[in-house]
Design a protein around this motif. Structure first.
Motif, PDB file in Angstrom:
ATOM      1  N   ALA A   1       9.081   6.532  -3.174  1.00  0.00           N
ATOM      2  CA  ALA A   1       9.226   5.888  -2.772  1.00  0.00           C
ATOM      3  C   ALA A   1       8.587   4.985  -3.746  1.00  0.00           C
ATOM      4  O   ALA A   1       8.162   3.984  -3.732  1.00  0.00           O
ATOM      5  N   ASP A   2       8.094   5.602  -4.814  1.00  0.00           N
ATOM      6  CA  ASP A   2       7.177   4.752  -6.288  1.00  0.00           C
ATOM      7  C   ASP A   2       8.506   4.566  -7.140  1.00  0.00           C
ATOM      8  O   ASP A   2       8.587   3.431  -7.864  1.00  0.00           O
ATOM      9  N   LYS A   3       9.783   4.755  -7.238  1.00  0.00           N
ATOM     10  CA  LYS A   3      10.547   4.918  -7.624  1.00  0.00           C
ATOM     11  C   LYS A   3      12.524   3.650  -6.666  1.00  0.00           C
ATOM     12  O   LYS A   3      13.294   3.001  -7.397  1.00  0.00           O
ATOM     13  N   GLU A   4      11.698   3.456  -5.806  1.00  0.00           N
ATOM     14  CA  GLU A   4      12.831   2.392  -4.543  1.00  0.00           C
ATOM     15  C   GLU A   4      12.837   0.906  -5.096  1.00  0.00           C
ATOM     16  O   GLU A   4      11.495   0.573  -5.572  1.00  0.00           O
ATOM     17  N   LEU A   5      14.050   0.873  -5.268  1.00  0.00           N
ATOM     18  CA  LEU A   5      14.061  -0.343  -5.653  1.00  0.00           C
ATOM     19  C   LEU A   5      13.920  -1.565  -4.469  1.00  0.00           C
ATOM     20  O   LEU A   5      13.708  -2.620  -5.163  1.00  0.00           O
ATOM     21  N   GLN A   6      13.989  -1.268  -3.393  1.00  0.00           N
ATOM     22  CA  GLN A   6      13.718  -2.469  -2.265  1.00  0.00           C
ATOM     23  C   GLN A   6      12.068  -2.724  -2.414  1.00  0.00           C
ATOM     24  O   GLN A   6      12.110  -4.217  -2.714  1.00  0.00           O
ATOM     25  N   ALA A   7      11.324  -2.229  -2.508  1.00  0.00           N
ATOM     26  CA  ALA A   7       9.762  -2.279  -2.754  1.00  0.00           C
ATOM     27  C   ALA A   7       9.916  -3.391  -3.580  1.00  0.00           C
ATOM     28  O   ALA A   7       9.427  -4.249  -3.748  1.00  0.00           O
ATOM     29  N   THR A   8      10.471  -3.837  -4.958  1.00  0.00           N
ATOM     30  CA  THR A   8      10.058  -4.707  -6.095  1.00  0.00           C
ATOM     31  C   THR A   8      10.771  -5.164  -5.861  1.00  0.00           C
ATOM     32  O   THR A   8      10.132  -6.708  -6.156  1.00  0.00           O
ATOM     33  N   PHE A   9      12.372  -5.286  -4.993  1.00  0.00           N
ATOM     34  CA  PHE A   9      13.027  -6.892  -4.787  1.00  0.00           C
ATOM     35  C   PHE A   9      12.132  -7.165  -3.681  1.00  0.00           C
ATOM     36  O   PHE A   9      11.809  -8.749  -4.141  1.00  0.00           O
ATOM     37  N   TYR A  10      11.875  -7.041  -2.436  1.00  0.00           N
ATOM     38  CA  TYR A  10      10.702  -7.209  -1.772  1.00  0.00           C
ATOM     39  C   TYR A  10       9.377  -8.038  -2.546  1.00  0.00           C
ATOM     40  O   TYR A  10       9.636  -9.624  -2.146  1.00  0.00           O
ATOM     41  N   LEU A  11       8.883  -7.906  -3.573  1.00  0.00           N
ATOM     42  CA  LEU A  11       7.513  -7.604  -3.710  1.00  0.00           C
ATOM     43  C   LEU A  11       7.802  -9.194  -4.647  1.00  0.00           C
ATOM     44  O   LEU A  11       6.807 -10.078  -4.117  1.00  0.00           O
ATOM     45  N   ALA A  12       8.836  -9.338  -5.418  1.00  0.00           N
ATOM     46  CA  ALA A  12       9.622 -10.125  -6.251  1.00  0.00           C
ATOM     47  C   ALA A  12       9.838 -11.232  -5.831  1.00  0.00           C
ATOM     48  O   ALA A  12       9.367 -12.463  -5.988  1.00  0.00           O
ATOM     49  N   ALA A  13      10.877 -10.968  -4.128  1.00  0.00           N
ATOM     50  CA  ALA A  13      10.872 -12.440  -3.548  1.00  0.00           C
ATOM     51  C   ALA A  13       9.656 -12.659  -2.765  1.00  0.00           C
ATOM     52  O   ALA A  13       9.248 -13.821  -3.072  1.00  0.00           O
ATOM     53  N   LEU A  14       8.751 -12.190  -2.290  1.00  0.00           N
ATOM     54  CA  LEU A  14       7.635 -12.768  -1.697  1.00  0.00           C
ATOM     55  C   LEU A  14       6.570 -13.561  -2.985  1.00  0.00           C
ATOM     56  O   LEU A  14       5.712 -14.024  -2.704  1.00  0.00           O
ATOM     57  N   ASN A  15       6.345 -12.675  -3.941  1.00  0.00           N
ATOM     58  CA  ASN A  15       6.295 -12.968  -5.397  1.00  0.00           C
ATOM     59  C   ASN A  15       6.122 -14.787  -5.379  1.00  0.00           C
ATOM     60  O   ASN A  15       5.537 -16.036  -6.086  1.00  0.00           O
ATOM     61  N   GLN A  16       8.222 -14.922  -5.889  1.00  0.00           N
ATOM     62  CA  GLN A  16       8.347 -15.837  -5.910  1.00  0.00           C
ATOM     63  C   GLN A  16       7.892 -17.478  -4.990  1.00  0.00           C
ATOM     64  O   GLN A  16       7.647 -18.529  -4.875  1.00  0.00           O
ATOM     65  N   ALA A  17       7.757 -16.433  -3.659  1.00  0.00           N
ATOM     66  CA  ALA A  17       7.012 -17.243  -2.501  1.00  0.00           C
ATOM     67  C   ALA A  17       6.010 -18.015  -2.405  1.00  0.00           C
ATOM     68  O   ALA A  17       5.653 -19.179  -1.706  1.00  0.00           O
ATOM     69  N   GLY A  18       5.274 -17.207  -3.545  1.00  0.00           N
ATOM     70  CA  GLY A  18       3.753 -17.399  -3.479  1.00  0.00           C
ATOM     71  C   GLY A  18       2.125 -17.099  -2.355  1.00  0.00           C
ATOM     72  O   GLY A  18       2.206 -16.769  -2.149  1.00  0.00           O
ATOM     73  N   LEU A  19       3.589 -15.886  -2.076  1.00  0.00           N
ATOM     74  CA  LEU A  19       2.687 -14.920  -0.589  1.00  0.00           C
ATOM     75  C   LEU A  19       2.210 -13.731  -1.124  1.00  0.00           C
ATOM     76  O   LEU A  19       1.316 -13.689  -0.726  1.00  0.00           O
ATOM     77  N   VAL A  20       2.439 -13.562  -2.589  1.00  0.00           N
ATOM     78  CA  VAL A  20       1.521 -11.739  -3.209  1.00  0.00           C
ATOM     79  C   VAL A  20       1.987 -12.465  -4.634  1.00  0.00           C
ATOM     80  O   VAL A  20       2.515 -12.449  -4.628  1.00  0.00           O
ATOM     81  N   GLN A  21       0.448 -11.898  -5.739  1.00  0.00           N
ATOM     82  CA  GLN A  21       0.340 -11.343  -7.069  1.00  0.00           C
ATOM     83  C   GLN A  21       0.252 -10.156  -7.349  1.00  0.00           C
ATOM     84  O   GLN A  21       0.017  -9.174  -6.381  1.00  0.00           O
ATOM     85  N   PHE A  22       1.194 -10.272  -7.913  1.00  0.00           N
ATOM     86  CA  PHE A  22       1.096  -8.887  -9.051  1.00  0.00           C
ATOM     87  C   PHE A  22      -0.440  -8.327  -9.710  1.00  0.00           C
ATOM     88  O   PHE A  22      -0.605  -9.460  -9.787  1.00  0.00           O
ATOM     89  N   PRO A  23      -0.831  -7.190 -10.061  1.00  0.00           N
ATOM     90  CA  PRO A  23      -0.615  -6.031  -9.104  1.00  0.00           C
ATOM     91  C   PRO A  23       0.198  -6.078  -7.700  1.00  0.00           C
ATOM     92  O   PRO A  23      -0.822  -7.130  -7.082  1.00  0.00           O
ATOM     93  N   ALA A  24       1.228  -5.786  -6.426  1.00  0.00           N
ATOM     94  CA  ALA A  24       1.710  -5.876  -5.321  1.00  0.00           C
ATOM     95  C   ALA A  24       1.583  -4.751  -4.586  1.00  0.00           C
ATOM     96  O   ALA A  24       2.494  -3.105  -5.177  1.00  0.00           O
ATOM     97  N   LYS A  25       0.878  -4.347  -3.413  1.00  0.00           N
ATOM     98  CA  LYS A  25       1.401  -2.914  -2.917  1.00  0.00           C
ATOM     99  C   LYS A  25       2.697  -2.927  -1.600  1.00  0.00           C
ATOM    100  O   LYS A  25       2.585  -4.057  -1.541  1.00  0.00           O
ATOM    101  N   PHE A  26       2.883  -2.482  -1.175  1.00  0.00           N
ATOM    102  CA  PHE A  26       4.063  -2.112  -0.540  1.00  0.00           C
ATOM    103  C   PHE A  26       3.994  -0.875   0.182  1.00  0.00           C
ATOM    104  O   PHE A  26       3.802  -0.277   0.096  1.00  0.00           O
ATOM    105  N   GLU A  27       4.364  -0.885   1.322  1.00  0.00           N
ATOM    106  CA  GLU A  27       4.414   0.306   2.279  1.00  0.00           C
ATOM    107  C   GLU A  27       5.394   0.875   3.125  1.00  0.00           C
ATOM    108  O   GLU A  27       6.240   0.573   3.917  1.00  0.00           O
ATOM    109  N   TYR A  28       5.805   2.544   3.127  1.00  0.00           N
ATOM    110  CA  TYR A  28       7.040   2.626   3.243  1.00  0.00           C
ATOM    111  C   TYR A  28       6.475   3.871   4.889  1.00  0.00           C
ATOM    112  O   TYR A  28       5.671   4.954   4.868  1.00  0.00           O
TER     113      TYR A  28
END
Length: 256
Positions: free
Chosen positions: A160-187
């Motif tokens: 889970a920690d290595k998945e690129l998908q989580a990084t991509f989604y969080l980056a997109a949501l950050n650009q949309a102003g919905l999350v701030q880093f550090p940010a969490k993702f759940e599988y």
């Protein structure tokens, strides 16, 4: 030369797994049969979505979505799987107390009266002139996005920690102003053991992870547009059972 109007997480992941397969699918647009595993995964996602959005009974949703998947995909590559057994396994999944308790514990964010499911996101990457798009399975009231997975084997936190998908989604949501880093993702992972098992992994990303993602996406984009499509004979999908383009590929059927 490939002319791209957009990229997607799944397209980038596909390219990284095997550039030759990406070429067959996205550039040459060769016909591709949907595997039994993909059909099961799509029906699993669809049943959960229908249940959360409308409160439908999960087993009834499974029956409806499974039937739709079979109707939409008449040329499924079953790989020796039995469709009736797969359907019955899905019924057992949505009768499993751990699965039901996990789904009940989710608290979806609601906007305009509807739960935030299958949320389209778009990521702008410096140096890449096209957007990278994707769909987040679920966003919770805690603003922690969720992705549902099906797997033939158990995950570990490291995966889970290595998945690129989580990084991509969080980056997109950050650009949309919905999350701030550090940010969490759940599988949430359904392990398809004889008795279904559910796993949950929360993983965190930092701003540095996003910069690494930008560099990778840039390299992939430049390789695609320069027609660099390398096969990956050591990848897990380089086998007749898993590759839709085995007969066309020099690493596969043409080499036999």
């Amino acid at each position: 030369m490939v002319e791209l109007t957009h990229l997607s997480y799944s397209s980038i992941s596909h390219y990284l797994n095997c550039g030759k397969s990406w070429q067959f699918k996205y550039q040459q647009q060769l016909p591709e049969k949907k595997s039994s595993s993909l059909v099961f995964g799509s029906a699993f996602h669809g049943a959960i979505q229908q249940h959360i959005q409308g409160g439908a009974d999960l087993r009834q949703s499974w029956r409806e979505i499974w039937s739709k998947e079979l109707a939409l995909n008449p040329d499924i590559d079953w790989n020796g799987d039995n469709p009736t057994e797969m359907f019955n396994y899905g019924v057992s999944v949505f009768s499993n107390e751990d699965v039901l308790d996990t789904l009940k514990s989710l608290k979806p964010l609601v906007q305009d009266g509807s739960p935030c499911m299958e949320v389209e996101v778009s990521l702008s990457v410096p140096g890449v002139p096209v957007p990278v798009i994707g769909f987040v399975d679920l966003i919770q009231t805690s603003m922690i996005p969720v992705d549902f997975k099906t797997s033939g084997r158990s995950w570990a936190q490291d995966k889970a920690d290595k998945e690129l998908q989580a990084t991509f989604y969080l980056a997109a949501l950050n650009q949309a102003g919905l999350v701030q880093f550090p940010a969490k993702f759940e599988y949430i992972v359904l392990v398809k053991n004889k008795v279904p098992k559910i796993q949950r992994f929360v993983t965190e990303r930092k701003a540095a992870d996003v910069f690494a993602l930008f560099n990778l996406v840039g390299e992939v984009y430049r390789a695609m547009t320069k027609d660099v499509f390398l096969p990956n004979p050591t990848g897990w999908s380089c086998a007749e059972k898993y590759c839709s383009f085995w007969a066309e590929c020099p690493q596969g059927g043409k080499n036999e």
